[in-house]
Design an enzyme around this catalytic site. Structure first.
Site, mmCIF file in Angstrom:
data_model
loop_
_atom_site.group_PDB
_atom_site.id
_atom_site.type_symbol
_atom_site.label_atom_id
_atom_site.label_comp_id
_atom_site.label_asym_id
_atom_site.label_seq_id
_atom_site.Cartn_x
_atom_site.Cartn_y
_atom_site.Cartn_z
ATOM 1 N N GLU A 187 52.065 13.337 26.085
ATOM 2 C CA GLU A 187 51.490 13.153 24.737
ATOM 3 C C GLU A 187 52.477 12.429 23.820
ATOM 4 O OE1 GLU A 187 49.728 16.716 23.126
ATOM 5 O OE2 GLU A 187 49.141 17.456 25.085
ATOM 6 N N GLU B 279 50.686 24.588 26.312
ATOM 7 C CA GLU B 279 51.567 25.230 25.332
ATOM 8 C C GLU B 279 51.658 26.754 25.457
ATOM 9 O OE1 GLU B 279 50.221 23.762 21.539
ATOM 10 O OE2 GLU B 279 51.235 21.866 21.830
HETATM 11 C C1 GLA Z 1 48.990 19.360 21.152
HETATM 12 C C2 GLA Z 1 47.831 19.374 22.125
HETATM 13 C C3 GLA Z 1 46.993 18.151 22.047
HETATM 14 C C4 GLA Z 1 46.721 17.730 20.614
HETATM 15 C C5 GLA Z 1 48.027 17.602 19.873
HETATM 16 C C6 GLA Z 1 47.842 17.190 18.428
HETATM 17 O O1 GLA Z 1 50.050 18.669 21.588
HETATM 18 O O2 GLA Z 1 48.241 19.563 23.452
HETATM 19 O O3 GLA Z 1 45.780 18.367 22.707
HETATM 20 O O4 GLA Z 1 45.887 18.657 19.996
HETATM 21 O O5 GLA Z 1 48.670 18.848 19.889
HETATM 22 O O6 GLA Z 1 46.963 16.166 18.287
#
Ligand code: GLA
Length: 410
Positions: A315, A210
């Site tokens: 994710e 991120e």
């Molecule tokens: C982000 C992070 C993950 C996790 C999610 C929420 O996407 O990359 O590691 O913390 O948030 O669970």
């Protein structure tokens, strides 16, 4: 959105307070007006309660799938069997305490630590550079024993000081006369220790997580000390300490036609132009506040692939509440899982798809504001009773139809 909600409630509370104070000081010889004030206060209070109930009250949707197909939970093959036959990664995020280990190893051929590989978990004493790999190693041993690929998530993440990187680093950078040199030393020591620990066992790494904050880089202790070059340096270190690892930049984008999405492509291009050893891009794909436009995602993945990079969906989870206006929200959620999987399977650059959780009984959105205040989140492919949801079957259908295409290819 959270601030809007807070805003409404704070404004209403303030209004009530003001009315109450006025009532206290209002000259007592106007009883009618006093009564009007009391009524006003009551009305505002009632409106506030109604608004709060509407906002936070959980909704529930009929689980048509539970009755639809009584055979649905019987064995018809698994996601893993289909994915294995195509060298595709189908993965999930788990904690080291691994609920449902058998199910996980049957359904998935890839694993990622939900938290156990994050700096806050590994570097338990940043002052003395003390690491604890116990939880991470437990998860990794499970993956090894079950012949599952393990993704490393994540080395450098500039958000949430004290959680995603040690809060002490902030202090050290503040005091350093040469901030860039200090940050480089911290990153080198951290990445070296972690990558050497997992060398040869974890071959795919989210090197930076991120990096974006809107249209620019997220301002952090990393950007403050090194600007954009912290990303370059993280990738250079990762390549240095494990030349065999595949190195990813992982990002959450919700609108693939937005300025943020364009800015992220710009960042990728600059990294490539500077010769930074980046191999791939992780598209997180959390569906939190909007249903992602899947055709825009398809085009976006292609653009990244045309830069010579590989891609993974890293994710994926899809909040059920987003489908509240559909006739069958569970089915609509399942369709979204299917479409995302199809897009990844259709593009040769897309190597895998990881789900951010397994069952709705335990999902991160139910624990984190503002999502926890507005349910149902139910973002996973198994429901609270471990029934396979349409989301499961969406993934299953996407994998199966791709497998059939591959088999029938001339
Ligand atoms: C982000 C992070 C993950 C996790 C999610 C929420 O996407 O990359 O590691 O913390 O948030 O669970």
């Amino acid at each position: 959105m959270i601030w809007q909600l807070f805003g409404v409630h704070i404004s209403l509370s303030m209004l009530i307070l003001v009315l109450f104070l006025l009532w206290l000081v209002w000259p007592r010889h106007y009883p009618k007006l006093r009564m009007a004030f009391i009524r006003g206060c009551g009305g505002v209070l009632l409106a506030s309660i109604l608004l709060a109930s509407y906002t936070y009250w959980p909704r529930s949707f009929e689980k048509k799938y539970v009755h639809k197909d009584p055979e649905a939970n019987s064995s018809v093959g698994t996601l893993r069997e289909l994915a294995d036959s195509m060298d595709f990664y189908i993965g999930m995020a788990s904690s080291h305490d691994l609920a449902y280990p058998e199910l996980i190893s049957k359904e998935f051929n890839s694993l990622v630590a939900e938290n156990d590989f994050k700096p806050g978990q590994l570097l338990i004493d940043a002052k003395n550079w003390k690491f604890d790999f116990t939880k991470a190693d437990k998860l990794l041993s499970f993956a090894d024993a079950q012949n599952m690929r393990m993704r490393g998530h994540t080395l450098i993440w500039g958000k949430f000081s004290g959680m995603t990187y040690p809060a002490e680093w902030q202090e050290e950078i503040k005091l350093a006369s040469d901030k860039e040199a200090k940050m480089k030393a911290l990153m080198r020591q951290y990445i070296e220790t972690v990558m050497q620990h997992f060398k040869g066992r974890v071959l795919d790494w989210d090197v930076v997580n991120e990096p974006m904050g809107g249209n620019t880089l997220f301002p952090s202790v990393f950007t403050e000390s090194m600007g954009e070059s912290y990303i370059d340096y993280a990738f250079q270190l990762a390549r240095e300490f494990d030349p065999d690892a595949t190195l990813y930049l992982n990002e959450q984008i919700t609108d693939y036609e937005s300025e943020q999405a364009t800015a992220f492509l710009g960042l990728l291009q600059r990294l490539l132009d500077r010769g930074v050893p980046i191999d791939g891009v992780g598209m997180q794909c959390h569906h939190l506040n909007n249903i992602h436009d899947t055709e825009a995602l398809r085009d976006y993945i292609r653009k990244i692939a045309e830069m010579g990079l590989e891609v993974e969906i890293t994710e994926l989870d899809v909040r059920l509440l987003l489908f509240k206006d559909f006739e069958d929200p569970y089915q609509a959620q399942g369709d979204q899982f299917r479409k995302i999987a199809e897009i990844c399977l259709d593009d040769p650059a897309c190597k895998g798809l990881t789900l951010w959780g397994l069952t709705d009984a335990k999902n991160w959105m139910d624990a984190v504001p503002p999502f926890k205040w507005k349910s149902p989140n139910a973002p996973n492919i198994f429901d609270e009773d471990m029934n396979k949801k349409p989301a499961y079957w969406g993934l299953y259908e996407a994998l199966k139809s791709k497998r059939n295409k591959v088999l029938n290819a001339p």
